[in-house]
Write a protein that holds these residues in place. Structure first.
Motif, short mmCIF file in Angstrom:
data_model
loop_
_atom_site.label_atom_id
_atom_site.label_comp_id
_atom_site.label_asym_id
_atom_site.label_seq_id
_atom_site.Cartn_x
_atom_site.Cartn_y
_atom_site.Cartn_z
N VAL A 134 -6.69 -11.41 9.04
CA VAL A 134 -7.53 -11.11 8.15
C VAL A 134 -8.93 -10.41 8.78
N LYS A 135 -9.24 -11.03 9.77
CA LYS A 135 -10.32 -10.60 10.80
C LYS A 135 -10.08 -9.30 11.01
N PHE A 136 -8.84 -8.93 11.44
CA PHE A 136 -8.44 -7.74 12.23
C PHE A 136 -8.43 -6.77 10.90
N ASP A 137 -7.92 -7.11 9.70
CA ASP A 137 -7.93 -5.99 8.71
C ASP A 137 -9.31 -5.63 8.25
N CYS A 138 -10.24 -6.72 8.43
CA CYS A 138 -11.52 -6.44 8.03
C CYS A 138 -12.20 -5.40 8.94
N VAL A 139 -12.14 -5.44 10.29
CA VAL A 139 -12.32 -4.59 11.32
C VAL A 139 -11.75 -3.20 11.00
N GLN A 140 -10.51 -3.11 10.65
CA GLN A 140 -9.73 -1.94 10.36
C GLN A 140 -10.43 -1.37 9.39
N VAL A 141 -11.05 -1.61 8.14
CA VAL A 141 -11.78 -0.92 7.22
C VAL A 141 -13.05 0.12 7.68
N PHE A 142 -13.17 -0.49 8.95
CA PHE A 142 -14.16 0.67 9.82
C PHE A 142 -13.59 1.90 10.28
N ALA A 143 -12.30 1.97 10.02
CA ALA A 143 -11.60 3.05 10.68
C ALA A 143 -11.31 4.10 9.57
N ALA A 144 -11.68 3.88 8.32
CA ALA A 144 -11.73 4.65 7.22
C ALA A 144 -12.65 5.90 7.87
N GLY A 145 -12.26 7.21 7.25
CA GLY A 145 -12.72 8.34 7.75
C GLY A 145 -14.54 8.38 7.65
N ALA A 217 -13.21 -1.64 1.32
CA ALA A 217 -12.33 -3.08 1.41
C ALA A 217 -11.86 -3.42 0.30
N HIS A 218 -12.21 -2.97 -0.97
CA HIS A 218 -11.53 -3.20 -2.23
C HIS A 218 -10.16 -2.65 -2.34
N VAL A 219 -9.96 -1.29 -1.75
CA VAL A 219 -8.88 -0.58 -1.72
C VAL A 219 -7.98 -1.11 -0.77
N HIS A 220 -8.45 -1.37 0.29
CA HIS A 220 -7.49 -2.15 1.39
C HIS A 220 -6.93 -3.61 0.97
N PHE A 221 -7.82 -4.42 0.62
CA PHE A 221 -7.43 -5.69 0.30
C PHE A 221 -6.53 -5.62 -1.02
N GLY A 222 -7.03 -4.68 -1.92
CA GLY A 222 -6.54 -4.62 -3.35
C GLY A 222 -4.88 -4.33 -3.28
N LEU A 223 -4.78 -3.24 -2.16
CA LEU A 223 -3.41 -2.90 -2.00
C LEU A 223 -2.47 -4.09 -1.40
N ARG A 224 -3.19 -4.61 -0.35
CA ARG A 224 -2.33 -5.89 0.20
C ARG A 224 -1.97 -6.95 -1.10
N ARG A 225 -2.77 -7.30 -1.94
CA ARG A 225 -2.77 -8.29 -2.83
C ARG A 225 -1.75 -7.75 -3.65
N LEU A 226 -1.82 -6.60 -4.05
CA LEU A 226 -0.95 -5.83 -5.07
C LEU A 226 0.45 -6.00 -4.47
N SER A 227 0.56 -5.62 -3.15
CA SER A 227 1.94 -5.78 -2.50
C SER A 227 2.54 -7.23 -2.50
#
Length: 255
Positions: A134-145, A217-227
């Motif tokens: 999850v730490k990695f996922d949090c940092v990956q949000v910074f890679a959004a355009g 972050a809501h988009v990123h983790f919302g999709l992971r939870r929805l999955s």
């Protein structure tokens, strides 16, 4: 095969996340329009020295943010969104008031506040922000355009990217995120450099960027939870999200 009711629930949640995505960058665009600035020309307005050192400064800010966010979380726990936004806004005002030097000095602290907000969103979706994945996922949000990106492919690339958690994983992640984040933060710094009203611009810019990263972050983790809850493979869900976010589908829904 999933029944229609189940599919409707997944689709409804998917479009809710698409709406968050569409609204994420609106505040920044409105701010720049009010100032008469063009997003694609912002980086060119930075002093050459600051522009040349931006990627190094961003990498340092990201490394410090990862360490500081973990330390502050263990001491204080989660914070309310309004408190984080208020703090980020105050930092932007301070950074914008003193020119490039103070804006660069503000960068690591602001990046930490952004990262804390992303971690808090992860926990809202019942993910453990202290776990390595999850730490990695949090940092990956910074890679959004970034809120000023006009390239939807770049803006959504972070949703389908997964960094391998292997030896040197953190360094690989930072090396991948840094160039993308440097462009985004460079645009933020340049927006703060508007003469006379730098403090006001800095405050508004940080407010808008905080909103952007929180929504992404809501988009990123919302999709992971929805999955997980929708029993839909994540790559398939990301493809569905891209299609739902396309201009053609959006026009049809509005019509």
């Amino acid at each position: 095969m999933k029944d229609n009711h189940f599919k409707a629930n997944v689709d409804r949640e998917l479009y809710r996340l698409v709406e968050r995505y569409n609204n994420a960058g609106g505040l920044v665009i409105e701010l720049l329009n009010a100032l008469g600035q063009q997003a694609d020309g912002l980086l060119g307005q930075l002093p050459v020295k600051a522009r040349d050192g931006l990627e190094v400064a961003t990498e340092k800010a990201l490394v410090q943010a990862m360490k500081a966010a973990d330390r502050s979380r263990s001491i204080r726990g989660s914070e309310t969104g309004w408190l984080q936004t208020t703090f980020a806004t105050a930092l932007g005002a301070a950074g914008g008031a003193g020119g490039v030097g103070t804006a660069l000095a503000e960068l690591p602290v602001t990046t930490t506040v952004f990262l804390r907000a992303i971690q808090d969103v992860a926990e809202q979706y019942e993910f453990d922000a202290t776990s390595e994945n999850v730490k990695f996922d949090c940092v990956q949000v910074f890679a959004a355009g970034g809120p000023l990106s006009e390239d939807d492919a770049a803006d959504l690339a972070f949703l389908s990217s997964r960094m391998a958690l292997s030896s040197g994983g953190t360094q690989k992640l930072i090396a991948w995120v840094t160039p993308r984040l440097a462009v985004v933060l460079g645009q933020k710094l340049a927006a703060q450099m508007v003469p006379v009203i730098g403090a006001t611009t800095g405050a508004l810019t940080n407010y808008a960027y905080m909103n952007y990263y929180r929504e992404m972050a809501h988009v990123h983790f919302g999709l992971r939870r929805l999955s997980i809850e929708g029993d839909v493979p994540h790559p398939e869900l990301v493809t569905m999200f891209r299609e739902a976010a396309s201009p053609q589908v959006q026009d049809l829904r509005k019509g």
